[in-house]
Each structure stands twice: as structure tokens, then as C-alpha cells.
Scaffold this active site. Structure first.
Site, PDB file in Angstrom:
ATOM      1  N   HIS A  47      -8.433  12.061   1.634  1.00  0.00           N
ATOM      2  CA  HIS A  47      -7.295  11.810   1.510  1.00  0.00           C
ATOM      3  C   HIS A  47      -6.694  12.782   0.804  1.00  0.00           C
ATOM      4  O   HIS A  47      -7.069  13.384  -0.570  1.00  0.00           O
ATOM      5  CB  HIS A  47      -6.781  10.233   0.647  1.00  0.00           C
ATOM      6  CG  HIS A  47      -5.407   9.964   0.623  1.00  0.00           C
ATOM      7  ND1 HIS A  47      -4.556  10.259  -0.111  1.00  0.00           N
ATOM      8  CD2 HIS A  47      -4.767   8.907   1.335  1.00  0.00           C
ATOM      9  CE1 HIS A  47      -3.066   9.332   0.328  1.00  0.00           C
ATOM     10  NE2 HIS A  47      -3.614   8.582   0.735  1.00  0.00           N
TER      11      HIS A  47
ATOM     12  N   ARG B 241       5.005  10.560  -2.033  1.00  0.00           N
ATOM     13  CA  ARG B 241       5.337  11.516  -0.570  1.00  0.00           C
ATOM     14  C   ARG B 241       6.225  11.250   0.233  1.00  0.00           C
ATOM     15  O   ARG B 241       7.089  12.487   0.189  1.00  0.00           O
ATOM     16  CB  ARG B 241       4.000  12.538  -0.319  1.00  0.00           C
ATOM     17  CG  ARG B 241       3.609  13.585  -0.929  1.00  0.00           C
ATOM     18  CD  ARG B 241       1.992  14.351  -0.278  1.00  0.00           C
ATOM     19  NE  ARG B 241       1.439  13.270  -0.286  1.00  0.00           N
ATOM     20  CZ  ARG B 241       0.469  13.085   1.058  1.00  0.00           C
ATOM     21  NH1 ARG B 241       0.367  14.315   1.983  1.00  0.00           N
ATOM     22  NH2 ARG B 241      -0.789  12.673   1.479  1.00  0.00           N
TER      23      ARG B 241
HETATM   24  O1  MEZ Z   1      -3.497   3.748   5.622  1.00  0.00           O
HETATM   25  C1  MEZ Z   1      -3.805   4.293   4.157  1.00  0.00           C
HETATM   26  O2  MEZ Z   1      -5.082   4.774   4.319  1.00  0.00           O
HETATM   27  C2  MEZ Z   1      -3.484   4.535   2.672  1.00  0.00           C
HETATM   28  C3  MEZ Z   1      -1.964   3.324   3.324  1.00  0.00           C
HETATM   29  C4  MEZ Z   1      -3.021   5.447   2.627  1.00  0.00           C
HETATM   30  C5  MEZ Z   1      -2.539   5.105   1.592  1.00  0.00           C
HETATM   31  O3  MEZ Z   1      -1.710   6.749   0.756  1.00  0.00           O
HETATM   32  O4  MEZ Z   1      -1.003   4.835   0.646  1.00  0.00           O
END
Ligand code: MEZ
Length: 532
Positions: free
Chosen positions: A318, A338
Site C-alpha cells: 500500500h 488521497r
Molecule cells: O481495499 C483496500 O485495501 C482499502 C480500502 C484500503 C484503504 O486504503 O483504505
């Protein structure tokens, strides 16, 4: 305490804020993205992968940490296990107490099956609970499942299994309705219309959310439903091997009581593996946004029983894990930040990329900024770039942060950082396994009859990269259908004698390949003890 360099850089971010807020950084071309990923994305680091020498994916590469577990030794000696007097006997055994397991339990119960859930921690200790930003569904007039499909298929590098992605997007609107009817408190306008936002790689606003604790709200609702129905849930009990029957079908599991160490046998007619992800394996030394139990157990159990993996070499980092302060290193900073307008800014106050590129591209772009470009900010514990959160209120008005992302506000406020007034430092964090066990469109593992798989343990729904909000969606769509189909198959299954011969066969294959690393798996819990 911020260092001098951080404070200097923060002044540049502030000075450029108004200009950056309205700037629309251009999107990268497909060629630029490919080149960026090959050089900077962790999935492309050859030295971090190993080739499997035994099992259904022999000859394929997976992360070295996963290879060690897939080719590890069993926690049991089958000869020591008495399968003749099961401690539990049920139609559908569900392994895993997250969103996929809970959805499967509810639907198997609806179908009239005897259901039981086992979970190595507690019901709801799962990545579902940790999901923040939302769940996708094309249910607005300017959108359609076809557009959703194209966004997700492109975002996943055209590698998703078409029949799985088709089900994901076409069943999405009904999944939202189901959750809404069960009691999930989605964000709505005063007239009841669902509020939706963009996520990285979406061409329409289709992210439904419950502020920035969407996963916790969904898990709360599903857990209540499971418990209210009286479905038996056995907490603190891990599955350590699957049991098959003499017809080669999945037929239960050997369980380990995590508190007493006692081994138990669960016999079932069908099994649903819903054991979640692998963030706690900390691939390539990355921190993680995952819950404590995310150690890829389902992949190990399924693989030993003969189930094939698909895309196990692709992980999601992420883009915005917290890089500072150290106490929350790696914690999720939702993509919704974002979506609401905050941009990624480098040490010199420059908006260096479009904030809503897909996750793999965004993560690689941040890694490039912090490495070769030398434009990262040193945190004392590593590097990061700014996520300019005050932009949200500049664009959306005062009060937007408190209203839409209160969990983010609180998480940083604990460390005296007011995200309404100051930007925050972020760096990629290990978030999701794109790959997992291969399933057909009914949710059954392609190589093992009566074994269903749902949630993050599945590979192939999203291809080689997943868009935000499609994971909360897949646990509902594929969790529900796994429950329904597992119940139906259970009703048509005649029990046969149980066996663990597949475990003996796998251990013999390891011996034959000369693999004895001393690793025992499944891992069950991470090990954070300091090394001497
Ligand atoms: O789907 C995801 O991983 C999610 C919703 C994560 C996020 O950034 O909140």
C-alpha cells in the site's frame, strides 16, 4: 520530534500548498508505468524469490519467506493422530473468522447446513477489521459493472481470471444492499443516497464507505449476525492440517487449541478456507498494515493438500503506510485521504505524481522518489514522502477531515500531529497478497474437491494488482457464494473414511527433494522476539 530537515521541508510543502492543491499532475503512460514497476516495485526484485521444488506449483517462483513455509515440515506426525473419534462433526467447516468466513457462515446457515467456524484468534481479528477506505460497487447512474470490470481488469494488468472478476463486479451492487440491510452504517446524504468517492484507478466514484473505518463497521455487522444466529464459533483454535477422505475430497481439519496446545479433530463434508493474508511474513523486510494473525496459513494447508496457487509471486504494498512516528510505522493511511484531495509531495515541496495512480504504480513512484531521485524525507528510521492532508480542507472545506476520515485524525492526534494543519510522512507498507489458491467460479479449489476458498486466500480475482475497495467486496461476494455452494455440496456428499495420507506424501516429497530447513508450518503467529 521533527528534525531540522523535516521542519525545513515542511515549510516548502506549506509554501507550495495552494499551487499544488489545484495542480493536476499528469497520468503516466503505460510504457512509463512498466519501466517504473520493473525498476522499483518489490515484486520485480529477483533475489527476493525462490523456486518451489515440490508441490503443485513446482518450478514456479514465490517470495522466499513463503517458499520456506510452503516447503516446511508439518506440525503433526499423521501416525500420531487418531481420526476415528472426531471432536467436532459438521456439514461445513469454515476456517477463519474474518469477513469472508463470516459471510460464508451466514449463507451456509441460510442454506440449512450445520456450520461451524474455527479461528486462531477471535472472530473479527482479521484484515477485514483493518480495512479503512471503502468497498466498490457500480450502483450509480453514470456507472456500470462493465466499467467497473474494465477499471479492475486494467488495474490488475489484464491478469484477473475473467469469470471471477465478472462475478465480483456484477454481484457488487447486491452485496452493498445485503450489507446495508444487515445494518452496515454506510455514509449517506440526508436523502439516503450513498456517498461515493474515487479510488486509485477508478474511472467513476464507486467507493462506498463508513467514514474511514469501513472494514470495522462491516466486520461488526457480520460478526453480530453470526453470533445472533447461534452459529458455533471456536475461538483461539487454529487449523494446522486439512483432513481429506479416501475419495480425495477435503473432509475436515486437525485443529490446535492455541491456549492449551490440545489437538482436536473436526470432521466435515466440505471445508471453506478463509484464512486471509500474509502481511505478518514481512516480505522483503517491509512493515505491514495487516492484523497479527496474517501468516498465510491457508496457503500452506491448501498447498499440502494438493491445491494450486495462482500469482503467489505478487504482493500489494500500500503506497501510504505511516512512516512517522515510529510507534505507528507501517500502519495504514487510507487511500481515501488521497481520494479527498491530499497529494503526495517530495522533500522539495513538489507534487511528483498523480495521487490516484493504481497502488503498484504509486508505491513504486514513492520508492523511486526516496531512492534514486534523492527526494525523500529522512524520518530517522527510514525514508518517506509527505501526504499533504491540509489540502483536504483547503479543497473540501473546514470540517471535512473530522467528518470523512476521523480515524486518521485520531491516529495522528495521539502523537500531537494535527493532520488538518500539518502534512504526514508515508512510505509503502505490505498490505495484501494479490495471489493465493486457485478457484473455479463456484469458489472450489481447482485441484481439491469439496475445498472452497474465499477472501484474501484466493488468487486470481484481481490479477497482479488490486484496486482499493475490491477486497472488502470480494470477501462478501465470494464469501457468500462459498458458503452457499459448500452447503449445497455438503448435502450431496456421502461421508467416507478420513485420511492424512496427503501430509505423509508431501513430507516424503520434501525428503526426496532433500529439503529439510527446520522450518515448521503453518506459522500461525509472527515472531517478534529480539534476536541475540
Ligand atoms: O481495499 C483496500 O485495501 C482499502 C480500502 C484500503 C484503504 O486504503 O483504505
Amino acid at each position: 520530534m521533527y528534525t531540522e530537515q523535516m521542519l525545513e521541508s515542511m515549510k516548502k510543502v506549506e509554501a507550495a500548498r495552494e499551487k499544488n492543491a489545484t495542480l493536476e499532475p499528469r497520468r503516466m503512460t503505460a510504457e512509463e508505468k512498466d519501466a517504473l514497476l520493473k525498476t522499483y516495485h518489490p515484486d520485480y526484485k529477483e533475489g527476493e524469490f525462490a523456486i518451489l521444488q515440490v508441490g503443485p506449483n513446482k518450478g514456479e517462483k514465490v517470495p522466499t519467506e513463503l517458499a520456506a513455509l510452503l516447503q516446511g515440515r508439518s506440525r503433526i506426525r499423521p501416525a500420531d493422530i487418531d481420526l476415528s473419534h472426531p471432536d467436532y462433526d459438521t456439514d461445513v467447516l469454515i476456517i477463519g473468522g474474518g469477513g469472508a468466513g463470516a459471510s460464508a457462515a451466514i449463507e451456509a446457515d441460510n442454506a440449512g447446513a450445520r456450520v461451524m467456524v474455527v479461528t486462531k484468534l477471535r472472530m473479527g481479528d482479521a484484515n477485514t477489521m483493518m480495512a479503512e477506505g471503502g468497498i466498490q460497487a457500480a450502483d450509480k447512474p453514470n456507472d456500470s459493472p462493465a466499467i467497473h470490470y474494465l477499471d479492475a481488469f486494467g488495474g490488475g494488468h489484464f491478469a484477473a481470471k475473467p469469470e471471477l472478476l465478472y462475478r465480483l463486479v456484477t454481484e457488487a451492487p447486491e452485496a452493498i444492499q445485503w450489507l446495508n440491510d444487515l445494518g452496515v452504517e454506510f455514509d449517506k446524504e440526508a436523502d439516503g443516497t450513498m456517498i461515493t468517492t474515487h479510488g486509485g484507478g477508478t474511472s467513476r466514484k464507486r467507493m462506498h464507505a463508513a467514514k474511514d473505518y469501513s472494514g470495522a463497521e462491516i466486520m461488526r455487522t457480520l460478526r453480530d449476525e453470526v453470533l445472533n444466529r447461534g452459529i458455533p464459533v471456536v475461538d483461539f483454535t487454529a487449523a494446522i492440517e486439512l483432513i481429506k477422505d479416501e475419495a480425495g475430497r477435503a473432509a475436515g481439519a486437525v485443529l490446535l487449541n492455541m491456549e492449551t496446545g490440545e489437538r482436536l479433530i473436526a470432521r466435515a463434508k466440505t471445508v471453506v478456507l478463509a484464512t486471509g493474508g500474509a502481511g505478518r511474513l514481512h516480505y522483503q523486510g517491509f512493515p505491514t498494515s495487516n492484523h497479527y494473525g496474517a501468516t498465510a496459513d491457508g496457503l500452506i494447508l491448501g498447498y499440502r493438500a494438493g491445491a494450486k496457487l495462482l500469482y503467489a509471486d505478487t504482493l500489494q504494498y500500500h503506497p501510504t503506510g505511516a512512516a512517522y512516528p515510529e510507534q505507528i510505522f507501517g500502519a495504514l493511511v487510507t487511500e481515501k485521504v488521497r481520494s479527498l484531495g491530499a497529494k503526495l509531495i517530495n522533500v522539495d515541496g513538489e507534487a511528483f505524481m498523480h495521487p490516484l495512480e493504481t497502488r503498484d504504480v504509486s508505491a513504486a513512484s514513492i520508492i523511486r522518489e526516496c531512492s534514486d531521485r534523492g527526494k525523500g524525507v529522512s524520518t530517522g528510521n527510514g525514508m518517506g514522502v509527505w501526504l499533504d492532508t491540509p489540502m483536504i480542507e483547503l479543497l473540501g472545506g473546514e470540517g471535512t477531515i473530522e467528518k470523512r476520515i476521523p480515524a486518521m485524525l485520531r491516529m495522528f492526534a495521539k502523537y500531537d500531529i494535527d493532520i488538518r494543519k500539518e502534512p504526514i510522512l508515508v512510505y509503502p507498507t505490505l498490505h495484501y497478497q494479490n495471489g493465493g489458491l486457485d478457484i473455479d467460479k463456484t469458489g472450489m479449489a481447482t485441484q481439491v474437491e469439496n475445498l472452497y476458498v474465499a477472501g484474501e486466500a484466493v488468487g486470481g480475482i484481481h490479477g497482479r494488482n488490486r484496486l482499493m475497495g475490491n477486497s472488502l467486496l470480494d470477501i462478501i461476494v465470494f464469501g457468500r457464494s462459498a458458503g452457499r455452494n459448500a452447503a449445497k455440496t455438503a448435502a450431496a456428499t456421502e461421508s467416507a473414511p478420513l485420511t492424512l495420507s496427503h501430509v505423509d506424501a508431501f513430507m516424503a516429497a520434501l525428503d526426496e527433494a532433500g529439503i529439510d530447513t527446520g522450518v515448521v508450518s503453518p506459522k500461525l503467529l509472527p515472531n517478534y522476539a529480539r534476536k541475540k
